[in-house]
Design a protein around this motif. Structure first.
Motif, PDB file in Angstrom:
ATOM      1  N   LEU A 120       0.827  -1.210   0.000  1.00 53.25           N
ATOM      2  CA  LEU A 120       0.000   0.000   0.000  1.00 53.25           C
ATOM      3  C   LEU A 120       0.862   1.261   0.000  1.00 53.25           C
ATOM      4  N   GLU A 121       1.934   1.247   0.774  1.00 51.77           N
ATOM      5  CA  GLU A 121       2.842   2.402   0.792  1.00 51.77           C
ATOM      6  C   GLU A 121       3.510   2.587  -0.568  1.00 51.77           C
ATOM      7  N   MET A 122       3.884   1.473  -1.205  1.00 48.10           N
ATOM      8  CA  MET A 122       4.486   1.556  -2.530  1.00 48.10           C
ATOM      9  C   MET A 122       3.495   2.177  -3.524  1.00 48.10           C
ATOM     10  N   ILE A 123       2.245   1.733  -3.472  1.00 52.28           N
ATOM     11  CA  ILE A 123       1.218   2.253  -4.379  1.00 52.28           C
ATOM     12  C   ILE A 123       0.988   3.742  -4.117  1.00 52.28           C
ATOM     13  N   LYS A 124       0.889   4.112  -2.845  1.00 52.72           N
ATOM     14  CA  LYS A 124       0.687   5.527  -2.502  1.00 52.72           C
ATOM     15  C   LYS A 124       1.838   6.381  -3.016  1.00 52.72           C
ATOM     16  N   GLY A 125       3.051   5.888  -2.849  1.00 51.57           N
ATOM     17  CA  GLY A 125       4.222   6.624  -3.337  1.00 51.57           C
ATOM     18  C   GLY A 125       4.198   6.787  -4.849  1.00 51.57           C
ATOM     19  N   GLN A 126       3.860   5.712  -5.544  1.00 49.69           N
ATOM     20  CA  GLN A 126       3.779   5.775  -7.006  1.00 49.69           C
ATOM     21  C   GLN A 126       2.687   6.741  -7.452  1.00 49.69           C
ATOM     22  N   LEU A 127       1.549   6.688  -6.783  1.00 52.79           N
ATOM     23  CA  LEU A 127       0.457   7.600  -7.129  1.00 52.79           C
ATOM     24  C   LEU A 127       0.846   9.052  -6.867  1.00 52.79           C
ATOM     25  N   GLN A 128       1.545   9.289  -5.767  1.00 52.82           N
ATOM     26  CA  GLN A 128       1.967  10.655  -5.459  1.00 52.82           C
ATOM     27  C   GLN A 128       2.950  11.165  -6.511  1.00 52.82           C
ATOM     28  N   GLU A 129       3.902  10.322  -6.898  1.00 56.60           N
ATOM     29  CA  GLU A 129       4.855  10.708  -7.945  1.00 56.60           C
ATOM     30  C   GLU A 129       4.125  10.990  -9.257  1.00 56.60           C
ATOM     31  N   THR A 130       3.172  10.137  -9.586  1.00 55.91           N
ATOM     32  CA  THR A 130       2.405  10.310 -10.816  1.00 55.91           C
ATOM     33  C   THR A 130       1.579  11.590 -10.747  1.00 55.91           C
ATOM     34  N   LEU A 131       0.982  11.858  -9.590  1.00 57.36           N
ATOM     35  CA  LEU A 131       0.197  13.080  -9.410  1.00 57.36           C
ATOM     36  C   LEU A 131       1.087  14.314  -9.548  1.00 57.36           C
ATOM     37  N   ASN A 132       2.258  14.279  -8.921  1.00 61.34           N
ATOM     38  CA  ASN A 132       3.183  15.411  -9.026  1.00 61.34           C
ATOM     39  C   ASN A 132       3.568  15.659 -10.482  1.00 61.34           C
ATOM     40  N   SER A 133       3.862  14.594 -11.186  1.00 63.69           N
ATOM     41  CA  SER A 133       4.218  14.699 -12.597  1.00 63.69           C
ATOM     42  C   SER A 133       3.046  15.243 -13.410  1.00 63.69           C
ATOM     43  N   TYR A 134       1.851  14.757 -13.101  1.00 62.92           N
ATOM     44  CA  TYR A 134       0.640  15.214 -13.796  1.00 62.92           C
ATOM     45  C   TYR A 134       0.426  16.707 -13.562  1.00 62.92           C
ATOM     46  N   GLU A 135       0.594  17.145 -12.309  1.00 60.95           N
ATOM     47  CA  GLU A 135       0.404  18.562 -11.986  1.00 60.95           C
ATOM     48  C   GLU A 135       1.448  19.432 -12.677  1.00 60.95           C
ATOM     49  N   GLU A 136       2.696  18.947 -12.736  1.00 61.23           N
ATOM     50  CA  GLU A 136       3.744  19.697 -13.431  1.00 61.23           C
ATOM     51  C   GLU A 136       3.397  19.860 -14.906  1.00 61.23           C
ATOM     52  N   GLU A 137       2.907  18.787 -15.509  1.00 68.25           N
ATOM     53  CA  GLU A 137       2.508  18.853 -16.918  1.00 68.25           C
ATOM     54  C   GLU A 137       1.338  19.813 -17.106  1.00 68.25           C
ATOM     55  N   ALA A 138       0.366  19.747 -16.191  1.00 69.02           N
ATOM     56  CA  ALA A 138      -0.813  20.611 -16.289  1.00 69.02           C
ATOM     57  C   ALA A 138      -0.429  22.077 -16.112  1.00 69.02           C
ATOM     58  N   ASN A 139       0.471  22.360 -15.175  1.00 63.34           N
ATOM     59  CA  ASN A 139       0.907  23.737 -14.945  1.00 63.34           C
ATOM     60  C   ASN A 139       1.749  24.252 -16.101  1.00 63.34           C
ATOM     61  N   GLY A 140       2.494  23.375 -16.715  1.00 61.58           N
ATOM     62  CA  GLY A 140       3.336  23.767 -17.846  1.00 61.58           C
ATOM     63  C   GLY A 140       2.544  24.021 -19.108  1.00 61.58           C
ATOM     64  N   SER A 141       1.367  23.414 -19.211  1.00 57.43           N
ATOM     65  CA  SER A 141       0.577  23.562 -20.438  1.00 57.43           C
ATOM     66  C   SER A 141      -0.490  24.639 -20.329  1.00 57.43           C
ATOM     67  N   THR A 142      -0.569  25.329 -19.179  1.00 61.03           N
ATOM     68  CA  THR A 142      -1.585  26.380 -19.042  1.00 61.03           C
ATOM     69  C   THR A 142      -0.995  27.739 -19.248  1.00 61.03           C
TER      70      THR A 142
END
Length: 142
Positions: A120-142
């Protein structure tokens, strides 16, 4: 930042594209099925044996399956396995001697593995990394 259903879908897609679901599947399948010294095969090996045995039983019950189109036969067999939530895989396997072997329950096994705190901790960490990456992409494209 507020998230909506579309954001969830994109995050899920990104998580998949990054290969996290495949890693999770490999992690679950590679674990030992029955933690005894004499039987330390992986869950994947045990699952393959059960599927092979079940398919053999199904063919013995309906030999016409052999003569049907390969794709159709695969679909028929898969539908039979899925329709009862893989209960056929839990039935006694050829060669079982009734020695009280642990019941093979796919759903229970996967659910138990998904309750593992480390996983569960591994999944949470992966999701957080993916979310951070997603937010960076979203902020970069606006």
């Amino acid at each position: 930042m507020a998230y909506n259903q579309e954001d969830s879908k994109r995050l899920s897609d990104k998580y998949k594209k990054e290969g996290h679901f495949d890693k999770l599947k490999r992690e679950i399948l590679s674990n030992p099925w029955n933690n005894t010294e004499e039987n330390s095969e992986s869950f994947e090996q045990a699952l393959r044996k059960r599927v092979a045995s079940t398919v053999k039983e199904m063919v013995n019950e309906d030999e016409e399956l052999i003569f049907k189109n390969r794709g159709l036969t695969s679909a028929l067999i898969e539908s039979q396995l899925v329709k009862d939530n893989y209960l056929k895989l839990g039935s006694k396997m050829e060669g079982d001697n009734g020695d009280g072997e642990k019941k093979f329950d796919l759903d229970v096994y996967v659910r138990s593995k998904l309750q593992d705190p480390k996983l569960l901790e591994m999944i949470k960490g992966q999701l957080q990394e993916t979310l951070n990456s997603y937010e960076e992409e979203a902020n970069g494209s606006t």
